[in-house]
Scaffold this motif. Sequence first.
Motif, short mmCIF file in Angstrom:
data_model
loop_
_atom_site.label_atom_id
_atom_site.label_comp_id
_atom_site.label_asym_id
_atom_site.label_seq_id
_atom_site.Cartn_x
_atom_site.Cartn_y
_atom_site.Cartn_z
N VAL A 142 0.83 -1.20 0.00
CA VAL A 142 0.00 0.00 0.00
C VAL A 142 0.87 1.25 0.00
O VAL A 142 0.57 2.24 -0.69
N SER A 143 1.97 1.21 0.77
CA SER A 143 2.89 2.36 0.80
C SER A 143 3.49 2.62 -0.58
O SER A 143 3.59 3.78 -1.02
N LEU A 144 3.87 1.55 -1.27
CA LEU A 144 4.46 1.71 -2.60
C LEU A 144 3.44 2.25 -3.59
O LEU A 144 3.77 3.09 -4.44
N LEU A 145 2.21 1.77 -3.48
CA LEU A 145 1.15 2.28 -4.35
C LEU A 145 0.89 3.76 -4.11
O LEU A 145 0.50 4.50 -5.03
N ALA A 146 1.11 4.20 -2.86
CA ALA A 146 0.93 5.61 -2.54
C ALA A 146 2.10 6.46 -3.01
O ALA A 146 2.06 7.69 -2.90
N GLY A 147 3.15 5.79 -3.49
CA GLY A 147 4.28 6.53 -4.04
C GLY A 147 5.47 6.68 -3.12
O GLY A 147 6.31 7.56 -3.33
N SER A 148 5.58 5.81 -2.12
CA SER A 148 6.65 5.97 -1.13
C SER A 148 8.03 5.61 -1.67
O SER A 148 9.03 6.23 -1.29
N GLY A 149 8.10 4.61 -2.53
CA GLY A 149 9.40 4.11 -2.95
C GLY A 149 10.18 3.62 -1.75
O GLY A 149 9.62 3.05 -0.81
N LEU A 150 11.49 3.89 -1.73
CA LEU A 150 12.33 3.45 -0.62
C LEU A 150 12.10 4.25 0.66
O LEU A 150 12.60 3.87 1.72
N ASN A 151 11.32 5.33 0.58
CA ASN A 151 11.02 6.11 1.79
C ASN A 151 10.24 5.28 2.81
O ASN A 151 10.26 5.60 4.01
N ALA A 152 9.55 4.24 2.35
CA ALA A 152 8.80 3.38 3.27
C ALA A 152 9.71 2.70 4.28
O ALA A 152 9.28 2.33 5.38
N LEU A 153 10.98 2.52 3.90
CA LEU A 153 11.97 1.92 4.80
C LEU A 153 13.00 2.94 5.26
O LEU A 153 14.05 2.57 5.81
N GLY A 154 12.71 4.20 5.06
CA GLY A 154 13.66 5.25 5.40
C GLY A 154 13.97 5.34 6.88
O GLY A 154 15.02 5.86 7.27
N PHE A 155 13.07 4.82 7.73
CA PHE A 155 13.30 4.90 9.17
C PHE A 155 14.54 4.13 9.60
O PHE A 155 15.15 4.45 10.63
N VAL A 156 14.94 3.12 8.81
CA VAL A 156 16.13 2.35 9.15
C VAL A 156 17.37 3.24 9.06
O VAL A 156 18.19 3.30 9.99
N ALA A 157 17.50 3.97 7.94
CA ALA A 157 18.65 4.84 7.77
C ALA A 157 18.59 6.04 8.71
O ALA A 157 19.62 6.49 9.23
N GLU A 158 17.37 6.56 8.96
CA GLU A 158 17.23 7.71 9.84
C GLU A 158 17.71 7.38 11.25
O GLU A 158 18.37 8.18 11.90
N GLN A 159 17.35 6.19 11.73
CA GLN A 159 17.78 5.79 13.07
C GLN A 159 19.28 5.53 13.12
O GLN A 159 19.94 5.82 14.11
N ALA A 160 19.81 4.96 12.03
CA ALA A 160 21.23 4.61 12.01
C ALA A 160 22.11 5.85 12.09
O ALA A 160 23.24 5.80 12.60
N GLY A 161 21.61 6.99 11.62
CA GLY A 161 22.42 8.20 11.59
C GLY A 161 22.40 9.02 12.86
O GLY A 161 23.04 10.07 12.92
N ARG A 162 21.71 8.55 13.89
CA ARG A 162 21.59 9.33 15.12
C ARG A 162 22.85 9.21 15.97
O ARG A 162 23.56 8.21 15.93
#
Length: 424
Positions: A216-236
Amino acid sequence: MTVGEVRAAPTRRRSRVRRFLSGRAALWIAFLLVHALLAGLNLWAQGGPLYDVTGVYHRWADLAADGIVRMGIDAPWVYPILAFAPMTLSLAFGSEWYGQTWLAMVVLLDAAAFSVLLGTRRLSRTRRIAAWWWTGFLLLLGPIAMGRIDAITVPLALTGLLWAAGRPRVAAALLTIGAWVKVWPAALLVALVVASRKRWDVGTVAVALSAGILGVSLLAGSGLNALGFVAEQAGRGLQVEAPLAVAWLWQIVAGSRNVEVVYDRDILTFQISGPGADAAAALTTPLMAAGVAVVLLLGIRAVRRGAAFGRVFPPLALSFVVVLLLANKVGSPQFIAWLAAPVVLGLVLRPRRFLVPAALAAGIALLTQVIYPYWYGWLLAAHPGFVLVLTVKVLLMAALLVWGIRALWQAGTTWDRREPAPAA
């Protein structure tokens, strides 16, 4: 009235009080009073405990409502995609009522979980103990128990754990949904896969539901942003409340000029700046992986040696959660709310065995409220007293993990398996 009747009157009154306190009415009254108090503190207490909701979540929801940007879809985000659902729903009664709507939603979710905890049959002693403990735990933890996205996931996780034995598929669905709001319930899902005899069903539900959410996220146009929380947390970086940050805070107390607390405007948190802090932040990920692996192996060992579900699942779930807390570069105060779910389950299934972790978790909650929100500034200033409070809190969490690992080890021994499991 005779002398005997006069003497018997106080006894009858005490008996009536005990009967009232052991009933559902008293529990629901306490539940509502505690939530009313916490809601009031969120709205009016010193320190602005609801700021993340009214200042950050509200802004994200408004940006999406205005068609500007949808976090997690149009841009990478720090949270999994389903976190946006409660943030958006809080606009239901208008922007000016955002905070109140959020708090009402949390109360309703907690009430649903509380109802499941009490059950529909005759209220058992174990469930009564667990219900009183959870109510007290929320009171000790304070307004942060309702004022963050974690407050949405705790009742989902708690309900999932309570239904894990009898309704593993439903439990898997609730824990999966919770994990797509805030990642931590995924640890409980892993514990359920290890402990349940219907692990294939649990895994299938989790994978299918996750695939649907991602689809559903991909259909909404998220692309890789749907898993962006992984990279966001890693950079803290290393946040000031993180367990590993204690070592640097004590350096500030000792007068070091090379260490300081700084504000990161990108992720809106206070972090440690000083020699080795970045390396420590990077170390948390492998440290967490190692801790999870050790707990996982102990759980598998206990299951392979024939330990019953009720003996393995509660300490396994608790140990996973404590590993996530201890080996965490963030360590935000709301994370302590996660402890409620496995401790409540343990009190329902094995109340005597779980008295120690219940007491430790209650102490951790109280120390958390001592620091946040009322006197948080003292910790940011590295006041010795508040650094000591944080240090004791970390030590209690370490003791909780030691208890959990010991309980898992014992669950895999012959003498422990032969003990009869208490009825819930």
